[in-house]
Write an enzyme that holds these catalytic residues in place. Structure first.
Site, short mmCIF file in Angstrom:
data_model
loop_
_atom_site.label_atom_id
_atom_site.label_comp_id
_atom_site.label_asym_id
_atom_site.label_seq_id
_atom_site.Cartn_x
_atom_site.Cartn_y
_atom_site.Cartn_z
N THR A 1 0.85 -1.19 0.00
CA THR A 1 0.00 0.00 0.00
C THR A 1 0.88 1.23 0.00
O THR A 1 2.03 1.19 0.45
CB THR A 1 -0.97 -0.02 1.20
OG1 THR A 1 -1.89 1.07 1.07
CG2 THR A 1 -0.25 0.08 2.54
N HIS B 1 2.16 -11.61 14.06
CA HIS B 1 3.20 -12.03 15.00
C HIS B 1 3.01 -13.47 15.47
O HIS B 1 3.90 -14.05 16.09
CB HIS B 1 3.26 -11.09 16.20
CG HIS B 1 4.64 -10.80 16.68
ND1 HIS B 1 5.52 -11.77 17.08
CD2 HIS B 1 5.29 -9.64 16.81
CE1 HIS B 1 6.66 -11.23 17.46
NE2 HIS B 1 6.54 -9.92 17.30
#
Length: 192
Positions: free
Chosen positions: A116, A168
């Site tokens: 992005t 994560h």
């Protein structure tokens, strides 16, 4: 990231790309660098399905495109098999068709990693949200001239801040940092 090398490469290549029908922006350089880094760090090109990590063989890069009413994320299929010009052509084509609302439904599905670019609107940096089931997204800030130290001298260089949002649960910070360092090295030492 010091963008001097890619800005010089863009200037050198843009006329040839335009003759071939593709406007060359800086985004394809970042997409190609990410694709090359994904090949070295395949955990960032994976997904989590239940309790299972699924590594994707193909690299399909989603590119965020601002359209009336929000963002669409068309996907460059098999980006791992494309060169800079092919990535540039795909970004141009998908972006134009996204803004014209002429994408097919399968062209916004199947991404394995996204990029992005809020920097195109002047943002220095952003914090993107992962486009699940993907596990990572690269965010490009705006390229701005900044004072940096090079060989003990202060010089102005076109600099960009990059951010990586990642899941994560399967990607630890060290791997994410190595991935970003690889992208930085590629861009600052651009070889094509």
């Amino acid at each position: 990231v010091d963008c001097s090398a890619i800005m010089a490469a863009r200037e050198k290549l843009k006329t040839d790309f335009e003759r071939a029908g593709a406007k060359l922006t800086v985004t394809p350089f970042f997409v190609l660098a990410a694709v090359r880094a994904l090949k070295k760090f395949p955990i960032l090109n994976a997904s989590v399905e239940g309790d299972t990590i699924v590594y994707k063989k193909a690299i399909h890069v989603g590119i965020a495109v601002n359209v009336e009413g929000g963002l669409l994320v068309p996907v460059i299929k098999n980006a791992g098999d494309k060169n800079l010009q092919q990535i540039s052509e795909a970004i141009n084509d998908l972006g134009e068709r996204a803004r014209a609302r002429k994408l097919n439904p399968d062209e916004v599905k199947g991404g394995t990693f996204s990029v992005t670019n809020p920097g195109q609107y002047g943002a220095v940096i952003g914090t993107p949200i992962i486009n699940q089931p993907q596990v990572a997204i690269l965010c490009m800030g705006g390229i701005k001239k900044r004072a940096v130290v090079v060989d003990d001298a202060i010089v102005a260089r076109p600099m960009i801040m990059l951010a990586l949002s990642f899941d994560h649960r399967i990607i630890d910070g060290a791997v994410a940092d190595q991935f970003m360092a690889d992208i930085q090295k590629q861009l600052e030492n651009w070889q094509g």
